[in-house]
Design an enzyme around this catalytic site. Structure first.
Site, PDB file in Angstrom:
ATOM      1  N   TYR A   1      23.913 -33.215  36.862  1.00 33.22           N
ATOM      2  CA  TYR A   1      24.672 -32.045  36.415  1.00 33.22           C
ATOM      3  C   TYR A   1      25.988 -32.338  36.438  1.00 33.22           C
ATOM      4  O   TYR A   1      27.023 -31.484  36.055  1.00 33.22           O
ATOM      5  CB  TYR A   1      24.323 -30.845  37.123  1.00 33.22           C
TER       6      TYR A   1
ATOM      7  N   ASP B   1       6.596 -34.508  38.929  1.00 32.04           N
ATOM      8  CA  ASP B   1       5.596 -33.756  37.881  1.00 32.04           C
ATOM      9  C   ASP B   1       4.692 -33.384  38.740  1.00 32.04           C
ATOM     10  O   ASP B   1       3.877 -32.145  38.640  1.00 32.04           O
ATOM     11  CB  ASP B   1       5.431 -34.906  36.836  1.00 32.04           C
TER      12      ASP B   1
ATOM     13  N   ASP C   1      16.532 -27.136  40.522  1.00 40.52           N
ATOM     14  CA  ASP C   1      16.762 -26.117  39.663  1.00 40.52           C
ATOM     15  C   ASP C   1      15.682 -25.598  38.914  1.00 40.52           C
ATOM     16  O   ASP C   1      15.083 -24.425  39.127  1.00 40.52           O
ATOM     17  CB  ASP C   1      17.707 -26.527  38.502  1.00 40.52           C
TER      18      ASP C   1
ATOM     19  N   ASP D   1      12.907 -22.150  40.604  1.00 38.64           N
ATOM     20  CA  ASP D   1      12.572 -21.106  39.609  1.00 38.64           C
ATOM     21  C   ASP D   1      11.053 -20.897  39.588  1.00 38.64           C
ATOM     22  O   ASP D   1      10.559 -19.804  39.673  1.00 38.64           O
ATOM     23  CB  ASP D   1      13.095 -21.203  38.337  1.00 38.64           C
TER      24      ASP D   1
ATOM     25  N   LYS E   1      11.398 -38.856  41.446  1.00 44.88           N
ATOM     26  CA  LYS E   1      10.928 -39.425  40.315  1.00 44.88           C
ATOM     27  C   LYS E   1      11.195 -41.043  40.502  1.00 44.88           C
ATOM     28  O   LYS E   1      11.576 -41.638  39.765  1.00 44.88           O
ATOM     29  CB  LYS E   1      11.398 -38.996  39.134  1.00 44.88           C
TER      30      LYS E   1
END
Ligand code: NAD
Length: 356
Positions: A135, A222, A246, A250, A190
């Site tokens: 980001y 994942d 992020d 959620d 990852k």
């Protein structure tokens, strides 16, 4: 103990007023000062994060934040949009550690889209690194591709990066938090594909040597996304980077069924923090007196615990919230057959009464 109270836009002022009421009744002698932020600040001072508001935030031990944003500001230049206020505060105060608890209250089990047995008693904490990763990595932009499958075509790119100190400090935050809970950290990465997250995994493993009393597991993102809906109660603390955090935070918040119940905290290395509900400014219900103030009230509890060293007062607020739910009081977002529908102020008053 000084608190900057930044109500913001939409339902922000309504829900923050209830949290302030709750803080006042505790009798802790907190000094609270309000300032405009977001769209309200743009209207008043021409900028979503005016200098005076930023100064107040810097000088305070903690910030109690409502929410910012309204569709009517969507046409403003990006630097003037309300959401820039949050990014500006994060950057100015170095708020690198985002805490998002996902707790499923016994009385609200039915609001989750998962089977009750999967979420009853759920209490997990997602710690998301907030100031690094893809980001913020440079360079980024658009250019003409030199290689890849279509050389010469237009392409866009971002840079994923983490430095050792950035990973070390968020790992320490996670291990310390786990020590106060069930002593288990799941580091989500990852590493099988990304160099940045192989490095992340290596550094977290090194930092773990200082916390032998805490169990550490590594999980690919994942798989973590799957496990969150398969067996969410198997987690205690999840620590991860900005982008994975992020998305996963959620996902985790939805396990509890109601966005109106979820608090959050963003802390720097001086334990100064910004405390806000996980939801936005809900312009669709603003001014109607129906917004659920509990996420903001629970954010105030986190503020007492993490920035103001008042863990006992935080416990009292959380117990009061459970008590009002047990009384059957519900704002419309969490209402179900057989419970009593109340408005924003009534809900705040009920928490105040439970505290008394
Ligand atoms: P939102 O979270 O504001 O609302 C989503 C839905 O949830 C709406 O139906 C709303 O009525 C409901 N809702 C949210 N909070 C509630 C509460 N406390 N009680 C009852 N119902 C509640 O998200 P959105 O509609 O996508 O965004 C609205 C505005 O908020 C936008 O301008 C957006 O940019 C902004 N936003 C701000 C923040 C923030 O301040 N941190 C975060 C997300 C969105």
């Amino acid at each position: 103990m000084k608190i900057a109270v930044l109500p913001g836009d939409g339902i922000g002022p309504e829900i923050v007023a209830e949290a302030v009421k709750v803080l006042e009744v505790l009798g802790l002698g907190l000094e609270m000062e309000s300032a405009p932020v977001g769209g309200a600040a743009y209207e008043a001072a021409g900028h979503p994060l005016p200098e005076a508001t930023l100064k107040l935030a810097r000088e305070s031990d903690a910030i109690l934040f409502g929410a910012v944003g309204d569709w009517k500001y969507d046409t403003l230049d990006r630097p003037l949009r309300p959401e820039q206020a949050i990014l500006g505060l994060r950057k100015a105060l170095g708020l690198f550690a985002n805490f998002r608890p996902a707790i499923c209250y016994e009385q609200l089990v039915g609001a989750s889209s998962l089977k009750p047995e999967l979420v009853a008693g759920l209490d997990i904490l997602i710690i998301r690194e907030l100031t690094g990763d893809i980001y913020f990595g440079q360079p980024r932009g658009r250019r003409t591709a030199e290689d890849g499958p279509f050389p010469g075509s237009e392409e866009a790119f971002d840079t994923m990066r983490y430095s050792r100190p950035e990973i070390e400090r968020i790992a320490r935050v996670a291990f310390e938090a786990a020590r106060k809970r069930n002593k288990k950290v799941t580091s989500v990465d990852k590493a099988n594909v990304l160099e940045t997250f192989q490095f992340w995994k290596d550094v977290v493993t090194e930092v773990h040597k200082d916390y032998p009393d805490v169990q550490l597991e590594h999980m690919y993102v994942d798989n973590a996304a799957m496990q969150l809906v398969k067996a969410p109660k198997a987690f205690d603390v999840i620590v991860t980077g900005n982008m994975f955090g992020d998305i996963l935070s959620d996902e985790a918040s939805m396990l509890t069924g109601s966005i109106g119940m979820l608090p959050s905290a963003s802390l720097n290395d001086r334990k100064q923090g910004l405390y806000e509900p996980s939801h936005g400014s809900a312009p669709d219900i603003a001014g109607k007196g129906v917004a659920n103030p509990l996420a903001t009230i629970l954010s105030a509890a986190m503020m007492l615990r993490f920035s103001l060293g008042q863990a006992e007062a935080a416990d009292r607020i959380e117990a009061a919230v459970k008590a009002v739910l047990a009384q059957g009081l519900r704002t419309p977002d969490i209402w179900s057959e057989g419970t009593t529908k109340v408005g924003t102020q009534q809900m705040g008053d009920a928490v105040v009464n439970a505290l008394r």
